[in-house]
Design a protein around this motif. Structure first.
Motif: not given
Length: 190
Positions: A18-38
């Protein structure tokens, strides 16, 4: 009838999966947020590098770049800035620089005032990254300043035998080879 008093509850511990799945989910969200920056950014403990794309053919005199102890602004003169806001932490303004590369991106090197912390974001209005997940690059002793290097070298020597101890160990080893009939199991070097 009054409402029941709130009960402090500790969230249940997650299983490893569960922790690995949560970490992967958070990493994916973080990646999307960072890629959206100008802009794009990366950091070491010492500095931050920020790359801000500008229209191809941009000239230095068209840029509006301001670096202050706790603020940054990057953009084209007369237009809304591409990056602007309060920096997450203080920088050393005199040691920070910017360059226009290939007339299409501004590269900014921000020298951190506190060179012992990771930044969660460049400006406080941007989404944060999880700094506990940062894996620092391996550094070389030669990259360190003199005082830090001396301290690290001293720490690396802790627990290792001194040259005198090594000489004593070598003498004992040779003596053992010359006298295999003797029992050295309780021998102490001191």
């Amino acid at each position: 009838m009054s409402a029941p008093a709130p009960v402090d509850t500790v969230p249940p511990e997650l299983s490893e999966a569960e922790q690995k799945a949560l970490d992967a989910q958070n990493a994916e969200r973080e990646k999307r947020e960072q890629e959206a920056l100008p802009y794009r950014w990366r950091q070491t403990l010492q500095d931050l590098t920020v790359v801000v794309p500008v229209p191809p053919g941009t000239r230095g005199k068209q840029l509006d770049v301001s670096l202050q102890k706790r603020a940054i602004r990057v953009g084209l003169k007369g237009q809304e800035p591409i990056l602007a806001g309060e920096l997450a932490k203080e920088i050393r303004v005199d040691d920070s620089t910017w360059t226009l590369d290939d007339s299409r991106e501004v590269t900014i090197s921000l020298e951190k005032a506190d060179q012992q912390t990771w930044w969660a974001h460049v400006v406080t209005s941007a989404p944060k990254i999880d700094t506990t997940k940062i894996t620092p690059e391996n550094s070389k002793l030669s990259d360190l300043d003199g005082e830090t290097r001396a301290m690290v070298e001293k720490m690396m020597q802790m627990g290792k035998p001194s040259s005198d101890e090594l000489k004593k160990q070598e003498m004992l080893r040779k003596f053992q080879e010359q006298h295999p009939e003797m029992d050295f199991s309780k021998a102490k070097i001191g």
